[in-house]
Design an enzyme around this catalytic site. Structure first.
Site, PDB file in Angstrom:
ATOM      1  N   ASP A  30       0.837  -1.193   0.000  1.00 56.90           N
ATOM      2  CA  ASP A  30       0.000   0.000   0.000  1.00 56.90           C
ATOM      3  C   ASP A  30       0.876   1.250   0.000  1.00 56.90           C
ATOM      4  OD1 ASP A  30      -2.424   1.465   0.175  1.00 56.90           O
ATOM      5  OD2 ASP A  30      -2.034   1.758   2.319  1.00 56.90           O
ATOM      6  N   GLU A  83      28.681   1.398   3.754  1.00 58.68           N
ATOM      7  CA  GLU A  83      28.381  -0.021   3.926  1.00 58.68           C
ATOM      8  C   GLU A  83      28.292  -0.696   2.565  1.00 58.68           C
ATOM      9  OE1 GLU A  83      24.832  -0.920   2.430  1.00 58.68           O
ATOM     10  OE2 GLU A  83      24.203  -1.363   4.499  1.00 58.68           O
ATOM     11  N   CYS A 115      25.110   3.122   9.038  1.00 55.39           N
ATOM     12  CA  CYS A 115      24.928   4.461   8.477  1.00 55.39           C
ATOM     13  C   CYS A 115      25.791   5.528   9.143  1.00 55.39           C
ATOM     14  CB  CYS A 115      23.459   4.869   8.578  1.00 55.39           C
ATOM     15  SG  CYS A 115      22.368   3.772   7.665  1.00 55.39           S
ATOM     16  N   ARG A 202      10.443  -3.183  14.348  1.00 53.36           N
ATOM     17  CA  ARG A 202      10.192  -1.983  15.155  1.00 53.36           C
ATOM     18  C   ARG A 202      11.253  -1.751  16.234  1.00 53.36           C
ATOM     19  NH1 ARG A 202       5.762   0.754  14.468  1.00 53.36           N
ATOM     20  NH2 ARG A 202       5.666   1.493  16.610  1.00 53.36           N
ATOM     21  N   THR A 204      14.189  -1.351  15.604  1.00 55.87           N
ATOM     22  CA  THR A 204      15.124  -0.362  15.044  1.00 55.87           C
ATOM     23  C   THR A 204      14.766   1.054  15.486  1.00 55.87           C
ATOM     24  OG1 THR A 204      13.793  -0.104  13.039  1.00 55.87           O
ATOM     25  CG2 THR A 204      15.570  -1.723  12.956  1.00 55.87           C
ATOM     26  N   HIS A 237      20.463  11.976  11.318  1.00 52.32           N
ATOM     27  CA  HIS A 237      20.429  10.847  10.388  1.00 52.32           C
ATOM     28  C   HIS A 237      18.990  10.626   9.970  1.00 52.32           C
ATOM     29  CE1 HIS A 237      21.066   7.213   8.280  1.00 52.32           C
ATOM     30  NE2 HIS A 237      20.328   6.496   9.116  1.00 52.32           N
ATOM     31  N   LYS A 242      10.337  10.275   8.426  1.00 52.80           N
ATOM     32  CA  LYS A 242       9.663  10.452   9.702  1.00 52.80           C
ATOM     33  C   LYS A 242      10.607  10.525  10.915  1.00 52.80           C
ATOM     34  CE  LYS A 242       6.224   7.876  12.378  1.00 52.80           C
ATOM     35  NZ  LYS A 242       5.451   6.623  12.329  1.00 52.80           N
ATOM     36  N   ASN A 269      17.162   7.034   2.002  1.00 50.87           N
ATOM     37  CA  ASN A 269      18.222   6.911   2.997  1.00 50.87           C
ATOM     38  C   ASN A 269      19.543   6.614   2.296  1.00 50.87           C
ATOM     39  OD1 ASN A 269      19.890   6.397   5.129  1.00 50.87           O
ATOM     40  ND2 ASN A 269      18.813   4.566   5.847  1.00 50.87           N
ATOM     41  N   SER A 299      23.421   1.783  12.794  1.00 50.91           N
ATOM     42  CA  SER A 299      22.905   0.617  13.504  1.00 50.91           C
ATOM     43  C   SER A 299      24.043  -0.182  14.086  1.00 50.91           C
ATOM     44  CB  SER A 299      22.104  -0.253  12.541  1.00 50.91           C
ATOM     45  OG  SER A 299      20.889   0.384  12.256  1.00 50.91           O
TER      46      SER A 299
END
Lengths: 351, 131, 386
Positions: A30, A83, A115, A202, A204, A237, A242, A269, A299
């Site tokens: 979606d 990376e 990142c 989630r 993350t 970052h 969002k 990103n 991360s």
């Protein structure tokens, strides 16, 4: 030791873009919910002849244009954070150094920390300049990141690079201070020999991105005795559109402070390039005396914080190279998923 | 593509180093040992400019295997602002819009990839000069 | 220098010859030439071959081909000048006989191109261009001629129809040649709607990938007379080179090496282009025939295309070009091409061209132009009736 900071900065982005709808169509996903939930509209895509090395060379050429004719032989260190180094074994930095004529009197290493690798390169270059070990240091953050087909990351994994020449004279932006924040947090990884990274959904978010980004930002502000209102701009970052806005607002920054460095809604990103590229677009519009907070996130997990103070020289150099917003917004080539799959080697062919 | 053959070309492919004849001033890309214009044998290194215009072009529709991922692609001979002519791909544009006289800029790109495990060869390509 | 003649010719059928190897093809053409000439031995042989190594993994062709020809201890050389290797073999045979070093020399050419993939053949052919500054960047052979075509179109307004007319005319001629790879006629529409290879060149603007061999026997005019077979005199030979890379040339709309080679050949023969009755030229691509016509001085720059459209170079035109079908229809086994051109000139000058393609004009002087790469080398030969 006196002031250290940015002597030249530059960005490079591929011209190709793919829209969220185009990816969602293939996977029966979606699109509106991705666009709203992640605040992503499209992302940059590297054509087959662009990789972290080529993006780094072009970003560096722009940084050199703004650095105003420095002798590249005087660049004493080159660090590329990525990376997606094109080789598993063989330094990206060596090719970039060769391309700009900075060999052989130079220290070189490729950095990797998801990142955060680009800001690490910046951090280390500043330190070496400050220590008097090198006259100039070239720090690059760049990626041609891959998200697994159909995975949420495929909507955001993008390509771009930013390059910074660090030095102690003719600064564009002075480094006021730096601060790092790091724990072992397994939110995202890619094992050796694997093509695509994996992530922990989630997890993350709150214990990973937000904890480290906000932890570094707060630690950085505390270290320099500043509060959000003291900054002209803030760059975080941006794994999607969002997260950085939410982190910034949690910290007390306004949309206006973050807007110039908030590129992910149409860039995606760029991993190691993300907050460094955000810094370039912020410098593009900054005025002498402005202060900028920059916080990366990688991360694994960690964040580097920087406080920059823009100097008078910004007015002289900003248009000596193309502005980041121009590269982001103009002359784009939109591609379909088939072309994207070919460009990103997602189609199995005979060797 | 063998490493040494590729590596030997770095000054030209990576940095656009040309040779300028110390006697007659002719700029040679690649640099040579003997000037084809005046026969002199002393040169100084000169960097080529990074912009020029298309003198002629074609679109390769049937590509050699190492280029099939980017086919169809344009090949152009461009004259740089110092008069030196060179052949390279013209990328980042719709191949059907390429024209003689079009202004181009040189960018650093990956030119060849030796299968999945071999050496990556980098060099110059033309892109439309749009800013 | 001694006066030299061509006294016999031989060639294989050109095409995709699946059941014959490089050595089979060569021996067939060589025996044909030896038998056709009536000589009882040869003193030396010169083989033109562009890339035995890349096409079939075989070098040292002098040794192998003399061996398979059944002649021990024969001086046998292989020469290479890309697609002009055959023309170069002919010139070196001429020099050897003219100088007095040998009395009877076989000039020959061979290429076996279909034993590798199309991609492998593209790679092998591209070795005739500048590897580091053209081929590295993705330039192909059709691509290089396409660059010349676009420059020619830009400068002179050369049209799609002019290019197509070259292919149609050469297929009209090749349809009459029993050795041609594609002995059939094609139409302008077929050419213009064929698949695009490198804009503006389409597949029917390009010569094909071909297996084949050709050989001719050179000897002194004195010996030729005694043999009692038809012979023609070689009166002019010119050879010139140009820059390997197309972009290094001042003018990309002309083949300067062909102009210089022709000037040398004309000077040696004491003739001009006006004295020549017909020609075989190197039409590896349709644009090449147009450019060579201009480079030889047959037409002013920019005027050749119109002449082809008007039929001036057709079999019944005022200056027939590529009566054999040219590289386009007859086929282009690269090392053999320059020698096969001589075969056609010999047949036309001795009245032996097959299937009604014999020129009715009773030609006295013929010219062969063979080139390598994008014009980095050219050979021009002038032959005359005895």
């Amino acid at each position: 030791m006196g002031k250290v900071g940015i002597v030249g900065y530059g960005c490079h982005l591929p011209r190709h873009r793919i829209k969220v709808e185009e990816i969602a169509k293939v996977w029966g996903a979606d699109a509106p919910s991705y666009k709203k939930g992640l605040m992503l509209r499209e992302k940059s895509v590297p054509p087959p002849d662009c990789d972290t090395i080529t993006l780094s060379v072009e970003a560096t050429k722009n940084a050199l244009r703004r650095a105003g004719g420095i002798n590249t032989a005087e660049i004493g260190a080159i660090y590329i954070g990525s990376e997606s180094h094109p080789y598993a074994v063989k330094p990206s930095g060596a090719t970039v150094a060769e391309a700009i004529g900075a060999t052989p009197d130079i220290h070189c290493a490729d950095f990797e920390f998801a990142c955060k690798a680009g800001s690490e390169a910046m951090f280390v270059c500043l330190g070496l300049v400050k220590a008097g070990e090198i006259k100039y240091g070239l720090a690059i953050g760049g990626d041609t990141s891959q998200g697994a087909p159909g995975d949420a990351l495929e909507y955001s994994a993008a390509a771009g690079a930013a390059a910074f020449i660090m030095g102690s004279e003719n600064l564009i932006a002075e480094s006021i201070d730096t601060y790092s924040f790091m724990t072992d947090t397994p939110d995202f990884w890619r094992r050796e020999y694997e093509f695509y990274p994996q992530h922990a959904g989630r997890y993350t978010g709150e214990p990973a991105y937000f904890k480290h980004t906000c932890g570094a930002a707060e630690g950085m502000m505390k270290k320099v005795g500043m509060k959000p209102a003291d900054f002209t701009y803030a760059v975080f970052h941006q794994p999607n559109g969002k997260f950085p806005m939410r982190a910034g607002k949690m910290l007390g920054f306004t949309q206006e402070q973050m807007e110039p460095g908030w590129l992910s809604p149409t860039l995606g990103n760029t991993y190691s390039g993300a907050s460094p590229i955000g810094l370039t677009s912020t410098l593009d519009i900054a005025k002498p005396g402005d202060t900028i907070l920059m916080v990366s996130y990688g991360s694994g997990s960690g964040s580097d914080g920087f406080v920059w103070k823009v100097t008078d020289r910004i007015d002289e150099v900003r248009d000596k190279a193309v502005r980041t917003r121009k590269l982001l917004d103009e002359n784009l080539i939109y591609i379909d998923y088939g072309t994207y799959a070919k460009f990103r080697h997602k189609i199995k062919k005979n060797a | 593509m063998y490493s040494a053959r590729d590596w030997r070309e770095y000054p030209r492919r990576y940095r656009l180093e040309a040779g300028k004849c110390k006697k007659c001033g002719k700029i040679l890309f690649p640099a040579r040992l003997i000037c084809p214009k005046c026969g002199a044998r002393e040169f100084e290194t000169e960097m080529l400019p990074d912009t020029g215009k298309v003198l002629t072009f074609t679109v390769i529709r049937t590509a050699p295997s190492q280029f099939t991922d980017i086919a169809p692609y344009a090949i152009a001979i461009a004259e740089l602002t110092n008069g030196v002519k060179l052949t390279a791909q013209l990328v980042d544009c719709d191949v059907n819009t390429v024209k003689v006289g079009m202004e181009v800029r040189i960018e650093f790109r990956r030119v060849q990839t030796d299968a999945y495990s071999g050496i990556l060869s980098y060099g110059y390509k033309f892109v439309p000069k749009w800013y | 220098m001694r006066d030299v003649a061509v006294v016999g010719v031989g060639m294989t059928k050109f095409g995709e010859i699946w059941d014959k190897s490089l050595r089979d093809l060569y021996v067939e053409a060589a025996l044909g030439a030896i038998e056709n000439s009536g000589v009882d031995h040869i003193d030396s042989m010169i083989v033109g071959c562009m890339s035995g190594g890349l096409f079939v993994g075989q070098e040292h062709l002098g040794s192998m081909l003399a061996d398979y020809l059944g002649i021990k201890n024969l001086p046998a050389s292989r020469v290479e000048s890309a697609c002009a290797s055959g023309g170069l073999a002919f010139r070196h045979a001429l020099i050897e006989v003219a100088s007095g070093m040998s009395d009877i020399v076989m000039a020959s050419g061979v290429e076996k191109m279909n034993d590798i993939s199309g991609d492998g053949a593209t790679y092998a052919l591209a070795t005739a261009a500048d590897q580091e500054y053209e081929v590295f960047h993705g330039a192909t052979f059709p691509g290089l001629y396409a660059l010349m075509a676009v420059a020619h179109i830009e400068k002179y307004g050369t049209t799609r129809d002019m290019l197509a007319a070259v292919a149609v005319k050469n297929h009209d001629n090749g349809a009459l040649n029993p050795n041609a790879q594609y002995p059939f006629k094609i139409t302008m529409d077929t050419v213009k709607s064929s698949v695009m290879i490198a804009d503006p060149l389409r597949i029917l603007d390009c010569s094909p990938i071909t297996d084949g061999a050709a050989a001719v026997i050179l000897t002194t005019v004195d010996i030729a007379k005694k043999l009692g077979k038809p012979y023609v005199k070689i009166t002019g030979s010119g050879h010139a080179t140009d820059t390997i890379a197309l972009h290094s040339r001042d003018d990309m709309t002309t083949i300067a090496s062909a102009t210089v080679a022709a000037d040398k050949a004309f000077k040696m023969a004491g003739k001009t282009i006006k004295d020549v009755d017909f020609a075989e030229v190197h039409d590896c691509f349709t644009i090449a025939e147009i450019m060579v016509m201009e480079s030889l001085g047959l037409y002013a720059p920019g005027k050749a295309g119109e002449a082809v459209l008007k039929g001036e170079t057709a079999l019944d035109g005022k200056f027939p070009i590529n009566t054999s079908g040219g590289l386009k229809s007859k086929g282009h086994p690269v090392g053999a091409t320059g020698v096969a051109q001589i075969v056609e000139i010999y047949k036309q000058l001795t009245g032996q061209a097959e299937n009604g393609r014999q020129l009715k004009s009773n030609p006295k002087v013929g010219l062969a132009q063979n080139m390598g790469g994008s014009g980095g080398s050219s050979l021009v030969h002038i032959l005359e009736v005895a």
